[in-house]
Write a protein that holds these residues in place. Structure first.
Motif, PDB file in Angstrom:
ATOM      1  N   LYS A  53      31.234  40.425  38.243  1.00 64.84           N
ATOM      2  CA  LYS A  53      30.879  41.417  39.263  1.00 64.84           C
ATOM      3  C   LYS A  53      32.073  41.898  40.073  1.00 64.84           C
ATOM      4  CE  LYS A  53      26.065  39.990  39.776  1.00 64.84           C
ATOM      5  NZ  LYS A  53      25.019  39.484  40.695  1.00 64.84           N
ATOM      6  N   THR A  54      33.218  41.266  39.906  1.00 68.05           N
ATOM      7  CA  THR A  54      34.410  41.736  40.617  1.00 68.05           C
ATOM      8  C   THR A  54      35.025  42.957  39.938  1.00 68.05           C
ATOM      9  OG1 THR A  54      35.957  40.343  39.365  1.00 68.05           O
ATOM     10  CG2 THR A  54      34.934  39.376  41.338  1.00 68.05           C
ATOM     11  N   ASN A  55      34.626  43.229  38.690  1.00 64.43           N
ATOM     12  CA  ASN A  55      35.188  44.327  37.889  1.00 64.43           C
ATOM     13  C   ASN A  55      36.697  44.174  37.672  1.00 64.43           C
ATOM     14  OD1 ASN A  55      32.695  45.692  37.666  1.00 64.43           O
ATOM     15  ND2 ASN A  55      32.993  46.649  39.673  1.00 64.43           N
ATOM     16  N   ARG A  56      37.173  42.935  37.761  1.00 66.32           N
ATOM     17  CA  ARG A  56      38.600  42.683  37.588  1.00 66.32           C
ATOM     18  C   ARG A  56      38.896  41.827  36.358  1.00 66.32           C
ATOM     19  NH1 ARG A  56      42.323  45.715  40.393  1.00 66.32           N
ATOM     20  NH2 ARG A  56      41.137  46.687  42.062  1.00 66.32           N
ATOM     21  N   THR A  57      37.859  41.451  35.642  1.00 69.98           N
ATOM     22  CA  THR A  57      38.062  40.583  34.481  1.00 69.98           C
ATOM     23  C   THR A  57      37.961  41.397  33.200  1.00 69.98           C
ATOM     24  OG1 THR A  57      35.699  40.036  34.452  1.00 69.98           O
ATOM     25  CG2 THR A  57      37.156  38.560  35.670  1.00 69.98           C
ATOM     26  N   ASN A  58      38.486  40.828  32.121  1.00 75.15           N
ATOM     27  CA  ASN A  58      38.385  41.454  30.811  1.00 75.15           C
ATOM     28  C   ASN A  58      37.559  40.548  29.908  1.00 75.15           C
ATOM     29  OD1 ASN A  58      40.135  39.321  30.229  1.00 75.15           O
ATOM     30  ND2 ASN A  58      41.955  40.635  30.371  1.00 75.15           N
ATOM     31  N   LYS A  59      37.750  40.683  28.625  1.00 75.94           N
ATOM     32  CA  LYS A  59      36.986  39.859  27.680  1.00 75.94           C
ATOM     33  C   LYS A  59      37.256  38.368  27.842  1.00 75.94           C
ATOM     34  CE  LYS A  59      40.476  40.656  24.081  1.00 75.94           C
ATOM     35  NZ  LYS A  59      41.083  39.327  24.142  1.00 75.94           N
ATOM     36  N   ASP A  60      38.363  38.010  28.501  1.00 77.86           N
ATOM     37  CA  ASP A  60      38.698  36.601  28.711  1.00 77.86           C
ATOM     38  C   ASP A  60      37.906  35.972  29.856  1.00 77.86           C
ATOM     39  OD1 ASP A  60      40.563  36.596  26.667  1.00 77.86           O
ATOM     40  OD2 ASP A  60      42.157  37.319  27.980  1.00 77.86           O
ATOM     41  N   GLY A  61      37.173  36.782  30.602  1.00 77.94           N
ATOM     42  CA  GLY A  61      36.389  36.250  31.705  1.00 77.94           C
ATOM     43  C   GLY A  61      37.270  35.797  32.855  1.00 77.94           C
ATOM     44  N   VAL A  62      36.817  34.752  33.559  1.00 79.03           N
ATOM     45  CA  VAL A  62      37.501  34.319  34.777  1.00 79.03           C
ATOM     46  C   VAL A  62      38.924  33.839  34.499  1.00 79.03           C
ATOM     47  CG1 VAL A  62      36.655  31.929  34.687  1.00 79.03           C
ATOM     48  CG2 VAL A  62      37.188  32.965  36.882  1.00 79.03           C
ATOM     49  N   LYS A  63      39.190  33.317  33.310  1.00 84.33           N
ATOM     50  CA  LYS A  63      40.546  32.828  33.034  1.00 84.33           C
ATOM     51  C   LYS A  63      41.555  33.977  32.971  1.00 84.33           C
ATOM     52  CE  LYS A  63      40.183  32.674  27.951  1.00 84.33           C
ATOM     53  NZ  LYS A  63      40.247  31.788  26.772  1.00 84.33           N
ATOM     54  N   GLY A  64      41.051  35.206  32.805  1.00 82.41           N
ATOM     55  CA  GLY A  64      41.924  36.363  32.816  1.00 82.41           C
ATOM     56  C   GLY A  64      42.510  36.650  34.189  1.00 82.41           C
ATOM     57  N   LEU A  65      42.022  35.965  35.218  1.00 87.00           N
ATOM     58  CA  LEU A  65      42.532  36.141  36.578  1.00 87.00           C
ATOM     59  C   LEU A  65      43.698  35.202  36.882  1.00 87.00           C
ATOM     60  CD1 LEU A  65      39.100  36.462  38.433  1.00 87.00           C
ATOM     61  CD2 LEU A  65      40.665  38.306  37.790  1.00 87.00           C
ATOM     62  N   ILE A  66      44.000  34.300  35.949  1.00 90.75           N
ATOM     63  CA  ILE A  66      45.139  33.392  36.125  1.00 90.75           C
ATOM     64  C   ILE A  66      46.427  34.165  35.880  1.00 90.75           C
ATOM     65  CG2 ILE A  66      46.254  31.284  35.294  1.00 90.75           C
ATOM     66  CD1 ILE A  66      43.497  30.278  34.452  1.00 90.75           C
ATOM     67  N   ARG A  67      47.410  33.941  36.720  1.00 92.00           N
ATOM     68  CA  ARG A  67      48.694  34.637  36.601  1.00 92.00           C
ATOM     69  C   ARG A  67      49.303  34.386  35.215  1.00 92.00           C
ATOM     70  NH1 ARG A  67      54.174  33.577  38.476  1.00 92.00           N
ATOM     71  NH2 ARG A  67      55.158  35.510  39.189  1.00 92.00           N
ATOM     72  N   THR A  68      49.876  35.420  34.653  1.00 83.52           N
ATOM     73  CA  THR A  68      50.451  35.335  33.304  1.00 83.52           C
ATOM     74  C   THR A  68      51.459  34.193  33.201  1.00 83.52           C
ATOM     75  OG1 THR A  68      50.203  37.727  33.045  1.00 83.52           O
ATOM     76  CG2 THR A  68      51.712  36.608  31.533  1.00 83.52           C
ATOM     77  N   GLY A  69      51.278  33.372  32.166  1.00 78.27           N
ATOM     78  CA  GLY A  69      52.192  32.258  31.931  1.00 78.27           C
ATOM     79  C   GLY A  69      51.789  30.959  32.592  1.00 78.27           C
ATOM     80  N   GLN A  70      50.705  30.979  33.374  1.00 77.39           N
ATOM     81  CA  GLN A  70      50.243  29.777  34.072  1.00 77.39           C
ATOM     82  C   GLN A  70      48.954  29.260  33.437  1.00 77.39           C
ATOM     83  OE1 GLN A  70      52.210  28.403  36.448  1.00 77.39           O
ATOM     84  NE2 GLN A  70      53.613  30.099  35.970  1.00 77.39           N
ATOM     85  N   HIS A  71      48.618  28.011  33.751  1.00 76.97           N
ATOM     86  CA  HIS A  71      47.442  27.375  33.144  1.00 76.97           C
ATOM     87  C   HIS A  71      46.270  27.224  34.122  1.00 76.97           C
ATOM     88  CE1 HIS A  71      49.803  26.499  29.603  1.00 76.97           C
ATOM     89  NE2 HIS A  71      50.736  25.935  30.353  1.00 76.97           N
ATOM     90  N   SER A  72      46.510  27.492  35.387  1.00 70.37           N
ATOM     91  CA  SER A  72      45.436  27.363  36.372  1.00 70.37           C
ATOM     92  C   SER A  72      45.751  28.227  37.580  1.00 70.37           C
ATOM     93  CB  SER A  72      45.260  25.899  36.801  1.00 70.37           C
ATOM     94  OG  SER A  72      46.432  25.427  37.459  1.00 70.37           O
TER      95      SER A  72
END
Length: 206
Positions: A72-91
């Motif tokens: 519902k944030t309209n900020r995710t892609n097909k990866d879901g919530v994990k797509g909000l993690i900064r690139t190159g990080q694991h959490s």
């Protein structure tokens, strides 16, 4: 530390503090932010920055921490919530501090005058939530104690403090603003009215 700050009200001690107002938002490896803290005053705050500097990421983090689904944030892609993690990080981690003062405070005997909501997102796609305090046995300014970890307790707190991030009057996203301003259809404005007045929720519950 990112060069972006909320404009905190310098006269905070002279303002009547309302429970549920946001004291601070901290982001670690969330979207474009490696390490960001935004301190907010109890009244009107402005967050400024260049386009693409991550202003909307603060709002996205806030709504996620307070129970809104990633979709519902309209900020995710097909990866879901994990797509909000900064690139190159694991959490990623979101920490929101809410003021909890006054006669309408939420369980002040457990939380004291500040409620800490911590949201952790991992690269596997999962997330966890903790409601914490620096008040009471075992807690201190340097040590936080977990009070609740279940989503229903977060929902209960948000209901008590009238925090509804899915209400467009409470949180108006960029996409929501664009849709509202560009639409000339009466039906769209009526739908906005139904959401803003919570009548939509009443109808759905019935």
């Amino acid at each position: 530390q990112d060069e972006m700050r909320g404009k905190a009200d310098e006269e905070e001690e002279e303002v009547e503090i309302m429970p549920g107002t946001i004291k601070s938002v901290r982001l670690q490896n969330f979207m474009c932010h490696e390490n960001l803290r935004v301190d907010l005053g109890p009244r009107i705050n402005f967050i400024t920055g260049e386009n693409g500097s991550g202003k909307s990421a603060v709002l996205t983090a806030l709504t996620l921490a307070l129970g809104t689904s990633a979709r519902k944030t309209n900020r995710t892609n097909k990866d879901g919530v994990k797509g909000l993690i900064r690139t190159g990080q694991h959490s990623a981690k979101i920490i929101v501090e809410l003021r909890n003062e006054g006669s309408d405070a939420f369980e002040p005997e457990k939380f004291g005058d500040v409620i800490i909501v911590e949201k952790n997102i991992v690269s596997s796609g999962g997330s966890t939530m903790k409601m914490k305090t620096r008040h009471g046995p075992g807690a201190s300014e340097k040590k936080e104690v977990i009070v609740y970890t279940k989503s229903e307790d977060l929902t209960r707190m948000c209901d008590h403090l009238n925090l509804n991030c899915e209400n467009p009057i409470c949180v108006m996203t960029q996409d929501g603003s664009r849709e509202f301003l560009n639409s000339g259809k009466d039906r769209d404005k009526f739908n906005f009215y139904m959401k803003a007045t919570l009548l939509e929720s009443v109808v759905n519950n019935l």
